[in-house]
Motif scaffolding. Sequence first.
Motif, PDB file in Angstrom:
ATOM      1  N   LYS A 260      -8.435   0.357  -5.538  1.00  0.00           N
ATOM      2  CA  LYS A 260      -7.316   0.011  -6.398  1.00  0.00           C
ATOM      3  C   LYS A 260      -7.466  -1.460  -6.742  1.00  0.00           C
ATOM      4  O   LYS A 260      -7.483  -2.302  -5.869  1.00  0.00           O
TER       5      LYS A 260
ATOM      6  N   PHE B  15      -9.011  14.473  -3.766  1.00  0.00           N
ATOM      7  CA  PHE B  15      -9.119  13.407  -2.785  1.00  0.00           C
ATOM      8  C   PHE B  15      -7.751  12.845  -2.465  1.00  0.00           C
ATOM      9  O   PHE B  15      -6.912  12.658  -3.321  1.00  0.00           O
TER      10      PHE B  15
ATOM     11  N   ARG C   4     -12.223   8.946   2.775  1.00  0.00           N
ATOM     12  CA  ARG C   4     -12.875  10.108   2.150  1.00  0.00           C
ATOM     13  C   ARG C   4     -12.228  11.410   2.541  1.00  0.00           C
ATOM     14  O   ARG C   4     -12.902  12.417   2.747  1.00  0.00           O
TER      15      ARG C   4
ATOM     16  N   ASP D 250       1.547   7.404 -10.713  1.00  0.00           N
ATOM     17  CA  ASP D 250       1.010   8.006 -11.934  1.00  0.00           C
ATOM     18  C   ASP D 250      -0.146   8.971 -11.711  1.00  0.00           C
ATOM     19  O   ASP D 250      -0.578   9.637 -12.619  1.00  0.00           O
ATOM     20  N   MET D 251      -0.632   8.972 -10.497  1.00  0.00           N
ATOM     21  CA  MET D 251      -1.818   9.798 -10.276  1.00  0.00           C
ATOM     22  C   MET D 251      -1.435  11.255 -10.126  1.00  0.00           C
ATOM     23  O   MET D 251      -0.430  11.577  -9.506  1.00  0.00           O
ATOM     24  N   GLU D 252      -2.286  12.098 -10.644  1.00  0.00           N
ATOM     25  CA  GLU D 252      -2.055  13.512 -10.384  1.00  0.00           C
ATOM     26  C   GLU D 252      -2.642  13.862  -9.041  1.00  0.00           C
ATOM     27  O   GLU D 252      -3.510  13.185  -8.529  1.00  0.00           O
TER      28      GLU D 252
ATOM     29  N   LEU E 209       0.823  -1.208   0.000  1.00  0.00           N
ATOM     30  CA  LEU E 209       0.000   0.000   0.000  1.00  0.00           C
ATOM     31  C   LEU E 209       0.857   1.257   0.000  1.00  0.00           C
ATOM     32  O   LEU E 209       0.345   2.367   0.010  1.00  0.00           O
TER      33      LEU E 209
ATOM     34  N   SER F 172       2.822   0.256  -9.322  1.00  0.00           N
ATOM     35  CA  SER F 172       2.371   1.502  -8.736  1.00  0.00           C
ATOM     36  C   SER F 172       1.056   1.320  -8.007  1.00  0.00           C
ATOM     37  O   SER F 172       0.589   2.200  -7.325  1.00  0.00           O
TER      38      SER F 172
ATOM     39  N   GLU G 157      -5.381  10.007  -1.518  1.00  0.00           N
ATOM     40  CA  GLU G 157      -5.362   8.553  -1.610  1.00  0.00           C
ATOM     41  C   GLU G 157      -4.845   7.933  -0.307  1.00  0.00           C
ATOM     42  O   GLU G 157      -5.444   7.029   0.237  1.00  0.00           O
ATOM     43  N   THR G 158      -3.733   8.456   0.137  1.00  0.00           N
ATOM     44  CA  THR G 158      -3.167   7.939   1.389  1.00  0.00           C
ATOM     45  C   THR G 158      -2.678   9.081   2.260  1.00  0.00           C
ATOM     46  O   THR G 158      -1.937   9.948   1.810  1.00  0.00           O
TER      47      THR G 158
ATOM     48  N   ASP H 279      -5.139  15.433  -6.872  1.00  0.00           N
ATOM     49  CA  ASP H 279      -6.454  16.030  -7.010  1.00  0.00           C
ATOM     50  C   ASP H 279      -7.056  16.186  -5.625  1.00  0.00           C
ATOM     51  O   ASP H 279      -6.360  16.078  -4.637  1.00  0.00           O
TER      52      ASP H 279
ATOM     53  N   SER I 184      -0.091   7.481  -5.592  1.00  0.00           N
ATOM     54  CA  SER I 184       0.575   6.499  -6.450  1.00  0.00           C
ATOM     55  C   SER I 184       1.270   7.226  -7.576  1.00  0.00           C
ATOM     56  O   SER I 184       0.841   8.278  -8.001  1.00  0.00           O
TER      57      SER I 184
ATOM     58  N   GLN J  16     -11.891   5.127  -4.103  1.00  0.00           N
ATOM     59  CA  GLN J  16     -11.199   4.604  -5.272  1.00  0.00           C
ATOM     60  C   GLN J  16     -10.624   3.261  -4.886  1.00  0.00           C
ATOM     61  O   GLN J  16      -9.700   3.192  -4.082  1.00  0.00           O
TER      62      GLN J  16
ATOM     63  N   LEU K  37     -16.045   9.098  -3.935  1.00  0.00           N
ATOM     64  CA  LEU K  37     -15.594   8.901  -2.605  1.00  0.00           C
ATOM     65  C   LEU K  37     -14.535   7.825  -2.484  1.00  0.00           C
ATOM     66  O   LEU K  37     -13.509   8.058  -1.910  1.00  0.00           O
TER      67      LEU K  37
ATOM     68  N   SER L 100      -7.419   5.345   0.933  1.00  0.00           N
ATOM     69  CA  SER L 100      -8.678   5.106   0.220  1.00  0.00           C
ATOM     70  C   SER L 100      -9.887   5.364   1.103  1.00  0.00           C
ATOM     71  O   SER L 100     -10.852   4.601   1.086  1.00  0.00           O
TER      72      SER L 100
END
Lengths: 611, 251
Positions: free
Chosen positions: B82, A587, A556, A581-583, A121, B66, A589-590, A585, A579, B80, B78, A554
Amino acid sequence: MRRNGAEDMSEDDERQQSPRSDLEFTSNKARYCKATGSASDHPDQVLENVLENVLHFLTSRRDRNSVSLVCKSWYRVEALTRSELFIGNCYAVSPGRATARFTRVRALHLKGKPRFADFNLMPPDWGAHFNPWLLAMAKPYPWLEKVYLKRMSVTNDDLATLAESFSGFKELVLVCCDGFGTNGLASFVSKCRQLRVLDLIESEVIHDGTDWISCFPQGESHLESLIFDCVEWPINFEALERLVARSPLLKKLRLNRYVSIGQLYRLMIQAPQLTHLGTGLFSPLEIAGQGDQELDYGTAFAACRSLVCLSGFREIIPDYLPAIYPVCANLTSLNFSYANINAEQLKPIISKCHKLRVFWVLDSICDEGLQAVAATCKELRELRVFPINAQEDIDSPVSEVGLQAISEGCQKLQSILYFCQRMTNEAVIAMSKNCPDLVVFRLCIMGRHKPDPVTGEPMDDGFGAIVMNCKKLTRLAVSGLLTDKAFEYIGKYGKLVRTLSVAFAGDSDMGLKYVLEGCSQLQKLEIRDSPFGDAALRSGLHHCYYMRFLWMSSCRLTRQGCQEIAHAMPRLVVEVIRSADMEMDDFVETLYMYRSLEGPRIDAPKYVTIL
Amino acid sequence: MEVGLKMGKGGGDHVCGCEKVKMGFEETELRLGLPGGGGGEGEAIRKRFFSETVDLKLNLSSKESSGINPNEEKVKGLRQEKSLLPCANDPAKPPAKAQVVGWPPVRSFRKNMLATQKSGSEESTEKASGNSAALVKVSMDGAPYLRKVDLRMCNSYQELSDALAKMFSSFTIGNCGSQGMRDFMNESKLMDLLNGSDYVPTYEDRDGDWMLVGDVPWEMFVESCKRLRIMKGTEAIGLAPRAMEKCKNRS
C-alpha cells in the motif's frame, strides 16, 4: 477440550501465563466443598468464609487464575473476591458473561484494537466500543471506581453515562482512545464528584468547543492526577489555575501545549507538591504590546522538591532549559520526546540526572547525545529514541554508535525502543551481552530490508544474539533485512517471548513456522508485509488458542486458507479486513484472528468479513 | 509551465498525479513571487491549476484515508504494497521512494505533534500528504496575546470562522462569525461588511501580502496562509481593493 474462561478474562501481559490446563479439577478438599454450600454445612461455609478473607489479599491476575482452577468452590470464591478485572481483548468475552461471573468488581481494565491500528493499518470504525461494557456494568457494579481503557472507542454520551451511573467513580484513564470530545469531558467532570484521576494519554479529543476545565465542581477537589497533554485545543487557563489551587492532593499534572511557560510558572507555585509534571509548551506565548516578564522559573522548579517525572516541552526554547536544573538530580523519568534539542543542549541536563530510570528522547540528540546519556545514567531501565523525521532513506542522526554506547553505559537496561536509519549486527550483539536484563527489545531500522551497512549481511545474527543472550526477553520487534534464519533463532531461543512484531522480513513460510512452533509463550503476534502464507499459519494452529491474537497484513494468505482455519478452530474469530474500496478477492489483505468465547461479533463494519 | 498545461484530470496514474500537483503549486509560487506582478496573470493560471488540483487532492485524501489506491492495478500476486504517493521534502530533489502506509511505525499522534512544531517554528516545505498540521499564529487587534490555530483541523471557511470566534469570544468579534466568508466575493456586500462590522479576519500569504480571508478557495488558503490577523474593519478597507482586483481577474 473445555475452555476455562479465566484465561480469556485474565490474561497477564507482564508475567508468565497461568498453567495451560483447561480442565477444572477437584482436589482432596473437594469433599468439603459442595456445589450448593447451604448454611447447614458448617465446615463448608466456614471454609468458604476463610477462603474469601484470604483471597481478598491476592492481587496478581495470574495467581487468581490458578486459584480459580482448584475446584468449584474456589472458583466461586475467587470470582467473588476479584475486584480488578482485566480483559486483554474486549471481544474475547462478552460484557454479560464477565459481569455474571465477577460480581464485585471495582476496577475494569479493558483493551480494544490491536496495536497496528495505531499506524493506520486498520480502517476507522472497526469496533472496540466501550458502550456495551458500560451499559452492562451499570447495574451489577454500582460501586465501580476505576476504568482503564486502551484503544477503545468512547463517545461523549459514554462519558456522561459513566459519571451518572457510578456515584463513587474515582479514576478514568484513557490511553489511545478516540470518539469523544470536550463536551463529553465537560459532562464527565461536572458529574463526577469523587474524581481523583483523569488521565488522557495519547488519545484523540474532538473539539466540541466546550470549556471543560471550568466544569469541575466548585469547592475542594479530590484530584490527584490530571493528565491532558494530548488535548490539542486551548483550555481556560484561569479556570485551571483555580482548580489547581483547590486541589491540595494533586500530584500529577500534565499540561497541553496551550499552556505557556509563564502560565506553567503560576501553576507550579500553587502546587509545589507535584511529583509528575508535564510542562506544556515550555516557551512563552507572544504578548502583543507588552514586555516580556522574565520570571525566575528555576525557583519554581526548585520549590517542587518531590518532582520525579518531567515531560512536555512541546515547543521548547532551549534558553529555558536551565530552569529544570534544580530537579534533575531527583528525576527518575524524563520525557524529551517532543523536544527538538541537540547534544550540546542535552548535555548540561543529562549530566545531572544520575537517578534517571526512564528516558524518552528524539534522535535530534544524535549519537553524541546518547553517549552523554550512557556516561551518566547508570540506573537507566528504559530508553526510547524517536525519530524527528519518520521517513526512510534519509541521513541517520543516531546509529549503531549510539546503541553501542548505551549498551556499555547502561547495563541495567530492561527496555529499549530505538528508531534509526542504520544499525550493525555488532552493536546489537554487544547490547545482547552487555544488557542481560533486557525484557523488551524493539529496534526499528527505518529503511525496509536494510542489511548491516558494514558487512552487507542480514541482521539475523544481531537479533539471534538478543534472543539467545537476553534470557528474560518477553517482547521483541525486529526490522532490517532478515531471512528465515532470524526466525529460526527466535523460535529456538525466544521461549519467553510473548509479543513479537515483524515487518518486511523473512523469506518463506518457514519463518513463521519456526516462530509458531518454537515460541511457546507467544501471546501477541503482529506481522505485516512478509512472505508468510497459509501453510505456515496452519502449522501453528495448535497454538492459536493460547494466543490473545494474531495479526497478519499484506502477507500471502488466501481467503481459502483462512476459511479452512476458521472451520478447524471454532473458538477463534477469524476477521478478514479489507480496505474500503477493494473488492473481495483471493488474497487476504489483513487477517486479524483472536480467541473468543462469544463467536463472531455483531458490531463489525461492512469491510470486515468474519469467516 | 509546461507541466502544468499537460496536467490531466483525475484518473489514471496517481503517482504522477501527485508529482504534478506539487509542480503545479511550484509554478504558481514562482509566479506570485514576481515583483509588482502578482496580478491577474498569476491568478488566471492559478485558477486553472486549482480546479484540477482540487480534484486530485480531494481524490487523494479520500484514498489516503482508506489506505490504498484503488486505481493501482490489482497485483494478482503475492504482495500488495500500500503506497502513499511520493511527496518529496524538497521539490527540487527527485521524490523519495514511495512512502508506505504505517511505516515507519510512529503513531500519527506523534508524527503530527512533531510536524506541528516544525510548521510552527519556521516555514517548512514538508506538507506530507496533507496530514501534517498547518499551525498559524492568530493575532487580534486589542487582544493581549496571540493564539494559534491549526488550519487543517477546519474544512471550510465557516469552520475557521467558528473556531476564531470561539477563540476570541471574550473580545467582541462583531459580525465576523455570522457573515459567511463567501460574502467577500461580492463587492457590494464586502463594502457593507467592512463598514459595518467591528473586525475582519485577514491573513498574510506566502509572499508577505495581507489579504482578506475568504479570497481564495479553501485548500489554497490553507497552503498559502502564514499567519492570521483579525483587524478592525476600518483598517481592512485598504485591503479590499486588491482583493477585489484579484477576484475580478479570476471571474
